[in-house]
Enzyme design. Structure first.
Site, PDB file in Angstrom:
ATOM      1  N   ARG A  47      42.780  21.146  46.521  1.00 18.80           N
ATOM      2  CA  ARG A  47      41.611  21.633  45.766  1.00 18.80           C
ATOM      3  C   ARG A  47      40.309  21.073  46.363  1.00 18.80           C
ATOM      4  O   ARG A  47      39.235  21.638  46.168  1.00 18.80           O
ATOM      5  CB  ARG A  47      41.736  21.290  44.281  1.00 18.80           C
ATOM      6  CG  ARG A  47      40.557  21.753  43.435  1.00 18.80           C
ATOM      7  CD  ARG A  47      40.868  21.947  41.941  1.00 18.80           C
ATOM      8  NE  ARG A  47      41.688  20.902  41.387  1.00 18.80           N
ATOM      9  CZ  ARG A  47      41.286  19.666  41.081  1.00 18.80           C
ATOM     10  NH1 ARG A  47      40.026  19.317  41.284  1.00 18.80           N
ATOM     11  NH2 ARG A  47      42.120  18.777  40.581  1.00 18.80           N
ATOM     12  N   TYR A 100      25.910  43.748  43.212  1.00 14.96           N
ATOM     13  CA  TYR A 100      27.302  44.002  42.845  1.00 14.96           C
ATOM     14  C   TYR A 100      27.464  43.852  41.318  1.00 14.96           C
ATOM     15  O   TYR A 100      26.912  42.919  40.721  1.00 14.96           O
ATOM     16  CB  TYR A 100      28.194  43.003  43.590  1.00 14.96           C
ATOM     17  CG  TYR A 100      29.646  43.114  43.233  1.00 14.96           C
ATOM     18  CD1 TYR A 100      30.403  44.195  43.671  1.00 14.96           C
ATOM     19  CD2 TYR A 100      30.256  42.142  42.454  1.00 14.96           C
ATOM     20  CE1 TYR A 100      31.735  44.301  43.334  1.00 14.96           C
ATOM     21  CE2 TYR A 100      31.597  42.244  42.118  1.00 14.96           C
ATOM     22  CZ  TYR A 100      32.336  43.321  42.557  1.00 14.96           C
ATOM     23  OH  TYR A 100      33.652  43.428  42.216  1.00 14.96           O
ATOM     24  N   ASP A 171      23.948  37.947  49.341  1.00 16.68           N
ATOM     25  CA  ASP A 171      25.333  38.399  49.452  1.00 16.68           C
ATOM     26  C   ASP A 171      25.377  39.329  50.667  1.00 16.68           C
ATOM     27  O   ASP A 171      24.783  40.411  50.651  1.00 16.68           O
ATOM     28  CB  ASP A 171      25.707  39.136  48.162  1.00 16.68           C
ATOM     29  CG  ASP A 171      27.148  39.629  48.144  1.00 16.68           C
ATOM     30  OD1 ASP A 171      27.717  39.876  49.231  1.00 16.68           O
ATOM     31  OD2 ASP A 171      27.693  39.808  47.041  1.00 16.68           O
ATOM     32  N   LYS A 196      36.696  42.104  51.321  1.00 21.41           N
ATOM     33  CA  LYS A 196      36.227  43.348  51.930  1.00 21.41           C
ATOM     34  C   LYS A 196      36.430  43.274  53.451  1.00 21.41           C
ATOM     35  O   LYS A 196      37.548  43.177  53.898  1.00 21.41           O
ATOM     36  CB  LYS A 196      34.773  43.606  51.521  1.00 21.41           C
ATOM     37  CG  LYS A 196      34.509  43.395  50.023  1.00 21.41           C
ATOM     38  CD  LYS A 196      35.229  44.394  49.137  1.00 21.41           C
ATOM     39  CE  LYS A 196      35.222  44.014  47.655  1.00 21.41           C
ATOM     40  NZ  LYS A 196      33.933  43.701  47.065  1.00 21.41           N
TER      41      LYS A 196
HETATM   42  C1  LIG Z   1      33.500  42.991  46.011  1.00 26.05           C
HETATM   43  C2  LIG Z   1      32.165  42.354  46.030  1.00 26.05           C
HETATM   44  C3  LIG Z   1      31.931  41.135  45.378  1.00 26.05           C
HETATM   45  C4  LIG Z   1      32.994  40.426  44.585  1.00 26.05           C
HETATM   46  O1  LIG Z   1      34.004  39.960  45.394  1.00 26.05           O
HETATM   47  P1  LIG Z   1      35.521  39.743  44.876  1.00 26.05           P
HETATM   48  O2  LIG Z   1      36.192  39.260  46.098  1.00 26.05           O
HETATM   49  O3  LIG Z   1      36.012  41.052  44.360  1.00 26.05           O
HETATM   50  O4  LIG Z   1      35.434  38.707  43.785  1.00 26.05           O
HETATM   51  C5  LIG Z   1      30.670  40.589  45.476  1.00 26.05           C
HETATM   52  N1  LIG Z   1      29.672  41.206  46.150  1.00 26.05           N
HETATM   53  C6  LIG Z   1      29.854  42.371  46.774  1.00 26.05           C
HETATM   54  C7  LIG Z   1      28.719  43.003  47.496  1.00 26.05           C
HETATM   55  C8  LIG Z   1      31.098  42.991  46.735  1.00 26.05           C
HETATM   56  O5  LIG Z   1      31.267  44.176  47.342  1.00 26.05           O
END
Ligand SMILES: *Cc1c(COP(=O)(O)O)cnc(C)c1O
Length: 380
Positions: A47, A100, A171, A196
């Site tokens: 962790r 998001y 992000d 992604k």
């Molecule tokens: C999918 C996504 C998230 C969240 O990510 P997870 O891995 O599903 O928790 C955050 N920001 C963007 C732009 C995303 O496409």
């Protein structure tokens, strides 16, 4: 003569043992000291840190041109832990309105419970003037945005954030570090959903935050407590995905541009949202800021809600699945997926109607994807 594993193996161990108790104490000191010196530390407990996870963290840090990175169980774990590490009661976040969906929910519904104020601004409202007015502690954006793929002037936003003493967080999931490295534009921290493009194969969930060790230290402290660390097996799989990241992303971008051009010429398509088209409002800034125009293409169909769903259901190569950035092409209708819980007036302001279709372009040949779209658009 010694041989070592070419690829970091999976260290599937929750804990690590030492010969003498002093060594354990020293390892614990080194674990926190590494944020000051950068010197590697022995693992103690997964962790805290794990060698397989450290290996993928270092790889992602290198891709983003960051000093170091921290890996998480999901993108949301990375985002929530990062925000909670820096925000206190009474603090103010200035956030883009088109983030998001999960991030919007966290900012709008959860953080206010702890007395944190959040102001949302549309892409064109996010100006230095607004920053001076709101004086936030954190500025939080995405670029390109979901699903209309607006591109923000990143250098200007990071500069304006620093002028008011705010931490600039972005992000970078949609762009990937292959197309844009926001730390180079002055951002302090970059977060990712590795679910992604970084993982790239629609099989594992993960997240990252990248930046200076100085900023990562409080996030690491909180990751230990909230516990949203990446699993070593996932770290192994994401690391494998990274090896083809730039191959995949550039190929997907090239295909996306061809798909966007096909759609722009089609009589049943009202509007195409792709920063690579000269008709896109942010084409110039995208050209300046990104290595290519991204793997996502959105378009407005000529039909209503029901006709748009029927169009989507006629697609046979594109998968009807919520995610993006991976090797398989996916299709969604934002009003029934990512923007289901967004107020209708806000959706309209952001240009997200029932006829909007979002495509995530995979690695299939462009002509296969275009033929699929053509048969779906031209069905009687
Ligand atoms: C999918 C996504 C998230 C969240 O990510 P997870 O891995 O599903 O928790 C955050 N920001 C963007 C732009 C995303 O496409």
């Amino acid at each position: 003569m010694t041989a070592r594993p070419f690829h970091p193996p999976v260290w599937w161990s929750a804990t690590f043992e030492f010969d003498r108790s002093e060594e354990l104490v020293e390892a614990a000191r080194a674990a926190t000291r590494r944020f000051e010196t950068g010197a590697p530390a022995e693992p103690i407990y997964t962790r805290w840190d794990n060698p397989t996870v450290r290996a993928v963290e270092e790889a992602v840090a290198a891709l983003e041109n960051g000093e170091d990175a921290l890996a998480f169980a999901s993108g949301m774990a990375a985002i929530s832990t990062t925000l909670l590490a820096f925000l206190r009661q009474g603090d103010h976040v200035l956030a883009l309105s088109t983030l998001y969906g999960g991030t919007v929910e966290l900012l709008a519904d959860v953080l206010p419970r702890w007395g944190i104020r959040v102001t949302f601004a549309d892409p064109d409202e996010l100006t230095p003037d607004l920053l001076r007015e709101t004086r936030p502690q954190v500025v939080y954006v995405e670029s390109p945005t979901n699903p209309t793929l607006r591109v923000l002037p990143l250098r200007r936003i990071a500069e304006a954030a620093h002028q008011v003493g705010a931490l600039a967080v972005i992000d970078n999931t949609f762009a990937t570090p292959v197309l844009q490295q926001p730390l180079m534009f002055g951002f302090d921290l970059v977060v990712h959903s590795a679910t992604k493009a970084l993982g790239g194969h629609h099989d594992v969930m993960g997240g990252f935050v990248v930046g200076l060790r100085h900023w990562l230290r409080p996030i690491w402290d909180l990751r230990k407590l909230l516990g949203g660390v990446m699993d070593p097996m996932v770290a192994f799989m994401v690391h494998r995905g990274l090896k083809t990241l730039s191959l995949r992303v550039f190929h997907q971008c090239e295909t996306a541009l061809q798909v966007a051009r096909f759609l722009a010429d089609h009589p049943r398509v009202r509007q195409v949202f792709y920063p690579g088209l000269p008709s896109h409002p942010d084409h110039a800034i995208a050209q300046e800021q990104m290595g290519a125009f991204g793997t996502m293409v959105s378009f407005a169909y000529e039909g209503d809600m029901v006709a748009t769903q029927a169009l989507i259901d006629r697609l046979s190569v594109f998968h009807r699945a919520a995610s993006l950035g991976g090797v398989d092409s996916l299709v969604t209708q934002p009003v029934t997926t990512s923007h289901l819980h967004v107020d209708d007036t806000i959706r309209r302001r952001l240009g997200i109607g029932p006829n909007l279709v979002r495509l995530s372009i995979g690695v299939e040949p462009a002509e296969v994807l275009i033929a699929d779209l053509r048969q779906a658009l031209e069905a009687p």
